[in-house]
Scaffold this active site. Structure first.
Site, short mmCIF file in Angstrom:
data_model
loop_
_atom_site.label_atom_id
_atom_site.label_comp_id
_atom_site.label_asym_id
_atom_site.label_seq_id
_atom_site.Cartn_x
_atom_site.Cartn_y
_atom_site.Cartn_z
CD1 TRP A 23 27.90 19.99 -106.09
CD2 TRP A 23 26.95 21.95 -105.56
NE1 TRP A 23 26.55 19.85 -106.23
CE2 TRP A 23 25.93 21.03 -105.90
CE3 TRP A 23 26.58 23.26 -105.19
CZ2 TRP A 23 24.57 21.37 -105.87
CZ3 TRP A 23 25.24 23.58 -105.17
CH2 TRP A 23 24.25 22.67 -105.50
NE ARG A 24 27.14 17.04 -110.37
CZ ARG A 24 25.96 16.65 -110.83
NH1 ARG A 24 25.50 17.11 -111.96
NH2 ARG A 24 25.26 15.77 -110.15
CD GLU A 36 27.27 15.28 -101.51
OE1 GLU A 36 26.23 14.85 -101.00
OE2 GLU A 36 27.47 15.29 -102.73
CD GLN A 41 16.46 15.41 -94.39
OE1 GLN A 41 15.32 15.31 -94.82
NE2 GLN A 41 17.03 14.45 -93.71
CB THR A 42 18.13 21.32 -98.86
OG1 THR A 42 18.10 21.20 -97.45
CG2 THR A 42 17.70 22.72 -99.24
N GLY A 80 17.26 25.35 -92.71
CA GLY A 80 16.67 24.41 -91.77
C GLY A 80 17.64 23.34 -91.28
CE1 TYR A 119 24.81 10.41 -100.63
CE2 TYR A 119 25.15 12.32 -99.22
CZ TYR A 119 24.96 11.77 -100.47
OH TYR A 119 24.92 12.59 -101.56
CG ASP A 137 21.05 9.76 -102.67
OD1 ASP A 137 20.89 8.80 -103.45
OD2 ASP A 137 21.03 10.94 -103.06
CB CYS A 200 15.08 6.69 -111.99
SG CYS A 200 14.27 5.21 -111.38
CB CYS A 216 14.81 -1.14 -115.78
SG CYS A 216 13.82 -0.66 -114.37
CB THR A 304 9.91 16.65 -89.08
OG1 THR A 304 9.45 17.12 -87.82
CG2 THR A 304 11.40 16.92 -89.22
S1 SF4 Z 1 13.78 2.28 -116.78
FE1 SF4 Z 1 13.94 1.70 -114.64
S2 SF4 Z 1 15.73 2.78 -113.90
FE2 SF4 Z 1 15.13 3.76 -115.80
S3 SF4 Z 1 13.73 5.42 -115.23
FE3 SF4 Z 1 12.47 3.65 -115.64
S4 SF4 Z 1 12.22 2.70 -113.64
FE4 SF4 Z 1 13.96 4.05 -113.47
#
Ligand code: SF4
Length: 352
Positions: A23-24, A36, A41-42, A80, A119, A137, A200, A216, A304
């Protein structure tokens, strides 16, 4: 830290690391919207074959609006949360009837469609039309709460609103610095979600390979494991169901779930929710006076917070029975694959 300073490194990282997802490769708002809704949830890897099959069979709004309900839910079978697909068909019909078949191009118009919230509206407008609309999200929440160092629960409304406001500012900043032919609203929003999905991660984030590591707060303060603060999950509830496959000359009896119920429109074998100590033979006698039932299989599945146990019994009958208490159809076993069955009953059908 100036939060806007995350935009440039994030866009650079995304340009190099974005996954090549089907889809990109398109900017068609219909295709983006389908992806989307499926992705709610998937997981991505689950969605890919569903999206490809769907787009082949229902390539545009008109095809979806005009499709039979059974065709549409069959394409969704196994994903689902079926209210999503029913809302999609309602939305497609609304676009066909009220927008001349053309997907709305503004946030208010997209959000007026059934099943589309803040969203999804933002996702379609930013990804398909490159409009500077924010999206938030679970992935975006995780990245931003860690980068900013937000220790309060993101479920609290004021905290969530703050995250929406941050994202709004960031996407507008990304668009303001956009060069000709760049699509920074689309890229920035997808970059935030991609970073949350690939780097992350909820547990064991790969901070060493993160483009935001120098900015961060959670990493600097050693709070990566405690941010975002997540509420405890609701305790699981056990439910028990007993069901019967009535097999008469190679045909089985199936019922359609009524509208308004969970999984409405899907088909399943007759079944009842029972107490933990209920007796299957007694239940069969009360509802299906057809003789001896043998246990075929037990399907454990979660929906759920519910942990459902479905015990399926097989009843073979030589004469076509009268099933006064049931409303449904006899279907040949060879054709059961064509019927959209609920996930648990699809597993049962495979055992037959
Ligand atoms: S540095 Fe911060 S934003 Fe990057 S992966 Fe680690 S916790 Fe996540």
């Amino acid at each position: 830290m100036r939060l806007r300073s995350i935009v440039a490194p994030l866009l650079k990282w995304f340009a190099k690391n974005a996954r090549d997802l089907p889809w990109r490769r398109t900017r068609d708002p219909y295709a983006v919207w389908v992806s989307e809704i499926m992705l709610q949830q998937t997981q991505v890897k689950t969605v890919i074959p569903y999206w490809e099959r769907w787009m082949k069979r229902l390539p545009d709004i008109t095809a979806l609006a005009n499709a039979r309900e059974d065709t549409v839910i069959k394409l969704w079978e196994g994903l689902g949360y079926y209210s999503r697909v029913r809302n999609m068909q309602k939305a497609a019909r609304l676009i066909r009837d009220e927008h001349g078949g053309r997907f709305p191009r503004d946030l208010a118009g997209v959000m007026a469609l059934p099943g589309v919230g803040r969203y999804t509206g933002g996702a379609v407008c930013s990804i398909a039309f490159n409009q500077s609309e924010p999206i938030v999200d679970g992935n975006v929440i995780r990245v931003l709460t860690r980068v900013v160092g937000i220790e309060e629960s993101p479920k609290a409304k004021p905290v969530l609103e703050k995250i929406w406001a941050f994202t709004d500012d960031l996407v507008k900043h990304a668009v303001a610095r956009q060069q000709p032919r760049q699509r920074n609203a689309s890229a920035f929003n997808q970059a935030m979600m991609e970073l949350g999905a690939l780097v992350c991660r909820p547990r064991n984030p790969l901070c060493g390979g993160c483009p935001l590591q120098g900015r961060c707060t959670a990493r600097k303060e050693n709070k990566v494991e405690t941010i975002p603060a997540l509420a405890k999950r609701a305790a699981a509830t056990k439910r028990r169901f007993i069901g019967f496959i009535i097999n008469w000359r190679g045909k089985v009896f199936v019922q359609r779930r009524p509208s308004g119920d969970v999984n409405a429109g899907f088909w399943e074998f007759p079944n009842w929710e029972v107490s933990a100590d209920a007796d299957a033979a007694h239940l069969a006698k009360a509802n299906l006076p057809l003789g001896q039932a043998e246990l075929l299989c037990v399907i454990n599945h979660s929906v759920t917070r519910y942990r459902n146990r479905l015990e399926m019994f097989l009843l073979r009958v030589s004469r076509k029975p009268r099933l006064a208490k049931l409303h449904g159809e006899w279907v040949s076993l060879a054709k059961i694959d064509k019927f959209p069955l609920t996930a648990a009953h699809r597993k049962v059908a495979k055992r037959l």
